[in-house]
Design a protein around this motif. Structure first.
Motif, PDB file in Angstrom:
ATOM      1  N   THR A 510       0.848  -1.192   0.000  1.00  0.00           N
ATOM      2  CA  THR A 510       0.000   0.000   0.000  1.00  0.00           C
ATOM      3  C   THR A 510       0.882   1.240   0.000  1.00  0.00           C
ATOM      4  OG1 THR A 510      -0.130   0.172   2.407  1.00  0.00           O
ATOM      5  CG2 THR A 510      -1.786  -1.207   1.309  1.00  0.00           C
ATOM      6  N   SER A 511       0.382   2.302  -0.598  1.00  0.00           N
ATOM      7  CA  SER A 511       1.095   3.581  -0.604  1.00  0.00           C
ATOM      8  C   SER A 511       0.082   4.716  -0.558  1.00  0.00           C
ATOM      9  CB  SER A 511       1.991   3.708  -1.838  1.00  0.00           C
ATOM     10  OG  SER A 511       1.222   3.629  -3.029  1.00  0.00           O
ATOM     11  N   GLU A 512       0.524   5.861  -0.078  1.00  0.00           N
ATOM     12  CA  GLU A 512      -0.342   7.021   0.077  1.00  0.00           C
ATOM     13  C   GLU A 512       0.123   8.156  -0.829  1.00  0.00           C
ATOM     14  OE1 GLU A 512      -3.004   7.344   1.917  1.00  0.00           O
ATOM     15  OE2 GLU A 512      -2.900   5.791   3.461  1.00  0.00           O
ATOM     16  N   GLN A 513      -0.825   8.894  -1.387  1.00  0.00           N
ATOM     17  CA  GLN A 513      -0.522  10.123  -2.097  1.00  0.00           C
ATOM     18  C   GLN A 513      -0.891  11.276  -1.166  1.00  0.00           C
ATOM     19  OE1 GLN A 513      -2.412  10.170  -5.947  1.00  0.00           O
ATOM     20  NE2 GLN A 513      -1.423   8.273  -6.615  1.00  0.00           N
ATOM     21  N   GLU A 514       0.111  11.845  -0.531  1.00  0.00           N
ATOM     22  CA  GLU A 514      -0.107  12.786   0.570  1.00  0.00           C
ATOM     23  C   GLU A 514      -0.973  13.979   0.164  1.00  0.00           C
ATOM     24  OE1 GLU A 514       2.540  15.496   3.687  1.00  0.00           O
ATOM     25  OE2 GLU A 514       3.499  13.954   2.454  1.00  0.00           O
ATOM     26  N   LYS A 515      -0.751  14.526  -1.024  1.00  0.00           N
ATOM     27  CA  LYS A 515      -1.481  15.717  -1.441  1.00  0.00           C
ATOM     28  C   LYS A 515      -2.930  15.401  -1.775  1.00  0.00           C
ATOM     29  CE  LYS A 515      -1.503  19.472  -4.837  1.00  0.00           C
ATOM     30  NZ  LYS A 515      -0.804  20.088  -6.006  1.00  0.00           N
ATOM     31  N   THR A 516      -3.139  14.370  -2.595  1.00  0.00           N
ATOM     32  CA  THR A 516      -4.493  14.078  -3.077  1.00  0.00           C
ATOM     33  C   THR A 516      -5.303  13.229  -2.107  1.00  0.00           C
ATOM     34  OG1 THR A 516      -3.775  12.071  -4.226  1.00  0.00           O
ATOM     35  CG2 THR A 516      -3.646  14.150  -5.443  1.00  0.00           C
ATOM     36  N   GLY A 517      -4.627  12.613  -1.142  1.00  0.00           N
ATOM     37  CA  GLY A 517      -5.342  11.748  -0.202  1.00  0.00           C
ATOM     38  C   GLY A 517      -5.710  10.404  -0.779  1.00  0.00           C
ATOM     39  N   LYS A 518      -5.129  10.041  -1.906  1.00  0.00           N
ATOM     40  CA  LYS A 518      -5.438   8.754  -2.521  1.00  0.00           C
ATOM     41  C   LYS A 518      -4.656   7.632  -1.851  1.00  0.00           C
ATOM     42  CE  LYS A 518      -6.526  10.547  -7.168  1.00  0.00           C
ATOM     43  NZ  LYS A 518      -6.183  10.467  -8.600  1.00  0.00           N
ATOM     44  N   LEU A 519      -5.273   6.459  -1.824  1.00  0.00           N
ATOM     45  CA  LEU A 519      -4.637   5.242  -1.315  1.00  0.00           C
ATOM     46  C   LEU A 519      -4.458   4.278  -2.482  1.00  0.00           C
ATOM     47  CD1 LEU A 519      -3.740   3.311   1.044  1.00  0.00           C
ATOM     48  CD2 LEU A 519      -6.135   2.570   1.124  1.00  0.00           C
ATOM     49  N   VAL A 520      -3.252   3.723  -2.626  1.00  0.00           N
ATOM     50  CA  VAL A 520      -2.956   2.804  -3.719  1.00  0.00           C
ATOM     51  C   VAL A 520      -2.585   1.444  -3.146  1.00  0.00           C
ATOM     52  CG1 VAL A 520      -1.503   2.354  -5.732  1.00  0.00           C
ATOM     53  CG2 VAL A 520      -2.133   4.716  -5.150  1.00  0.00           C
ATOM     54  N   THR A 521      -3.212   0.384  -3.667  1.00  0.00           N
ATOM     55  CA  THR A 521      -2.842  -0.978  -3.285  1.00  0.00           C
ATOM     56  C   THR A 521      -2.339  -1.710  -4.529  1.00  0.00           C
ATOM     57  OG1 THR A 521      -5.057  -1.893  -3.672  1.00  0.00           O
ATOM     58  CG2 THR A 521      -4.594  -1.024  -1.473  1.00  0.00           C
ATOM     59  N   ARG A 522      -1.299  -2.539  -4.334  1.00  0.00           N
ATOM     60  CA  ARG A 522      -0.714  -3.295  -5.445  1.00  0.00           C
ATOM     61  C   ARG A 522      -0.650  -4.768  -5.058  1.00  0.00           C
ATOM     62  NH1 ARG A 522       2.081   0.316  -8.964  1.00  0.00           N
ATOM     63  NH2 ARG A 522       2.260   2.415  -8.085  1.00  0.00           N
ATOM     64  N   GLU A 523      -1.059  -5.631  -6.013  1.00  0.00           N
ATOM     65  CA  GLU A 523      -1.026  -7.071  -5.798  1.00  0.00           C
ATOM     66  C   GLU A 523      -0.342  -7.738  -6.988  1.00  0.00           C
ATOM     67  OE1 GLU A 523      -5.257  -8.220  -4.741  1.00  0.00           O
ATOM     68  OE2 GLU A 523      -5.372  -6.052  -5.131  1.00  0.00           O
ATOM     69  N   SER A 524       0.357  -8.818  -6.704  1.00  0.00           N
ATOM     70  CA  SER A 524       1.038  -9.562  -7.763  1.00  0.00           C
ATOM     71  C   SER A 524       0.811 -11.051  -7.528  1.00  0.00           C
ATOM     72  CB  SER A 524       2.537  -9.253  -7.773  1.00  0.00           C
ATOM     73  OG  SER A 524       3.205 -10.003  -8.772  1.00  0.00           O
TER      74      SER A 524
END
Length: 530
Positions: A510-524
């Motif tokens: 998981t990672s955060e985009q501090e400015k936009t407040g978006k949350l990103v999840t990555r799966e492989s």
């Protein structure tokens, strides 16, 4: 909230109350006949048969609600219900009652408790088991209102019996400053033979009456108590709501009685409640100075103050008595480190005030939402409060009860409860639309398949989810409560449903985009049988 059926519990008045010792419960109610102002109605039987539309095995023969509002004395609310158990399900449904009340400002009198069997009335006041218990209907939402319930277990109840009972509650929440308002639903999706609604108005001020989604015949008469407004309905047509109806739309006819002339009077009522709790003592100033030392832009200061009220103050509502609407002083909420929506609102406004940023409480209704615009002015229609302010000419709506919210002010997910009443006595008191254009797409998905050159080798599947607005908030909350491993496992099991021979290649990131407040999840994943 959609009304899909009529439950007798919806007629039982629920109020907030302080916690009491169990030993004191037994003296919290009386048994006595109704007051002389109450009109007694005969129970009528249906002329047409709609038994196939009955739910819970219960046919409602009489719903009677009478309210007396004298000029100086306490309000009295008389409720009577007659319900027939047409089968064993009905017996189970109506043979146990709970009458909720608040002994801090109310008194409960049980007026009657009878069973009608073969046209014979059997009094159950002496044989029914009665006990006052601590009731907390909103405990799951971390709201403690301390309500007490008179629990009644009726003996010897049989299929075909009619339960006929009545009670009177005297008193009203003093937080409303003796301003009266009430509403009543007039049609239902289950058969109701006879409905009675009555308001006996003894005050000198005018009473405003409005109906929503239709009209009804309201009779007006005068007697020694004042002006008598009454509604009588017999076998009113059923109203069945389509399952595709928007959640905010309520097609049911309702009648509103209110002493408020306009929304300005509601603002005048609420303004002193909040102003008395907004404060900037040293404890508040210290937090504000810490924020100012870390941020230079006003918008960043606002976002930081919001995060403090969201993340550092846990949600807990102790809404007993007048605390149902009276906020706790900001310094006390800061010291306790917990509070409900109005407490968190007051704390956030106080923090902003300490930084010379002007903000106001905004009353909203999370159930009526868009429909609020159609309703007559009333203080009791609101069930939530948030914060509103203007920054660089744009209005923002900030909800301090939301957790796991990220992003700068320009990208914050803003709630849309339809309309809000801003508690600002310097401006025009009207309902303000909260509608706004979304900043982001809520969810975006990027799937990539890397096909192996040889059939014997596994292919690779990678997926990236980008969550924004409240979807990001909900996903963060889910990960925080369930744990990342548990969430990753549920995703893996989901893809196993349609990808054969699936295995995990890399752990979820998981990672955060501090400015936009978006949350990103990555799966492989690896696919052995692509």
């Amino acid at each position: 909230m959609k009304r899909t059926s009529l439950h007798f519990a919806s007629w039982l008045l629920t109020f907030s109350v302080l916690f009491y010792n169990t030993s004191a419960f037994a003296k919290q109610y009386e048994i006595d006949k109704p007051n002389e102002w109450v009109i007694h109605h005969n129970v009528k039987h249906p002329q047409k048969s709609d038994l196939e539309k009955v739910r819970d095995g219960t046919l409602y023969l009489l719903l009677d609600n009478q309210i007396y509002v004298p000029n100086r004395q306490k309000q009295q609310r008389y409720t009577r219900l007659a319900m027939k158990a047409i089968n064993q399900s009905g017996v189970d449904y109506i043979s146990q009652l709970s009458l909720d009340f608040d002994p801090s400002y109310e008194s409960l009198i049980l007026n009657s408790l009878t069973i009608i069997r073969n046209n014979e009335r059997i009094d159950k006041l002496s044989s029914a088991k009665m006990s006052v218990i601590q009731g907390e209907p909103e405990l799951a939402n971390r709201i403690y209102n301390g309500s007490l319930s008179l629990n009644i277990i009726i003996d010897d109840m049989r299929s075909g019996d009619t339960l006929d009972y009545s009670y009177t509650i005297t008193g009203s929440n003093p937080v409303y400053a003796n301003k009266f308002s009430t509403r009543k639903t007039l049609n239902w999706s289950v058969p109701v033979v006879q409905q009675k609604m009555r308001v006996l108005w003894g005050k000198k001020t005018p009473l405003h009456i409005n109906t929503i989604n239709g009209a009804t015949d309201i009779r007006e008469a005068s007697n020694k108590y004042g002006t008598d407004y009454s509604i009588t309905l017999f076998e009113a047509p059923l109203l069945e709501q389509n399952s595709q109806t928007p959640t905010w739309y309520d097609p049911y006819t309702q009648v509103y009685f209110s002493e408020f002339d306009d929304w300005g009077q509601v603002v005048n009522w609420a303004h002193p409640l909040y102003q008395s709790a907004i404060e900037t003592p040293n404890s508040i100033v210290d937090i504000a100075e810490g924020i100012k030392s870390n941020y230079t832009k006003t918008s960043d200061k606002i976002a930081a103050a919001l995060r403090f009220s969201q993340d550092e103050i846990r949600y807990l509502g102790l809404e007993m008595g007048t605390n149902s609407h009276q906020p706790t002083p900001a310094s006390e909420t800061l010291s306790l480190r917990y509070g409900d929506c109005k407490d968190k609102t007051v704390l956030l406004i106080s923090l902003l005030k300490a930084m010379d940023i002007e903000a106001f409480p905004a009353l909203v209704d999370t159930e009526e939402t868009k429909r609020l615009k159609e309703l007559p002015p009333s203080a009791s229609v609101f069930n939530h409060v948030i914060v509103t302010l203007k920054q660089n000419g744009k209005r923002y709506w900030l909800d301090p009860t939301v957790s796991y919210q990220r992003g700068t002010l320009e990208y914050l997910a803003q709630p849309d409860y339809g309309y809000a009443l801003i508690i600002d006595d310097q401006n025009e008191a009207i309902l303000t639309s909260m509608s706004q254009k979304p900043v982001h797409t809520n969810i975006s998905v990027e799937d990539n398949f890397f096909i192996a050159e040889k059939a014997s080798e596994p292919s690779r599947f990678e997926t990236k989810y980008t969550y924004a607005e409240f979807e990001a908030i909900n996903r963060r909350s889910n990960i925080a409560s369930s744990g990342l491993n548990s969430v990753a496992k549920s995703y893996f099991e989901y893809y196993q449903g349609f990808l054969n021979g699936l295995s995990i290649n890399e752990v979820m990131l998981t990672s955060e985009q501090e400015k936009t407040g978006k949350l990103v999840t990555r799966e492989s994943y690896l696919i052995s049988e692509f």
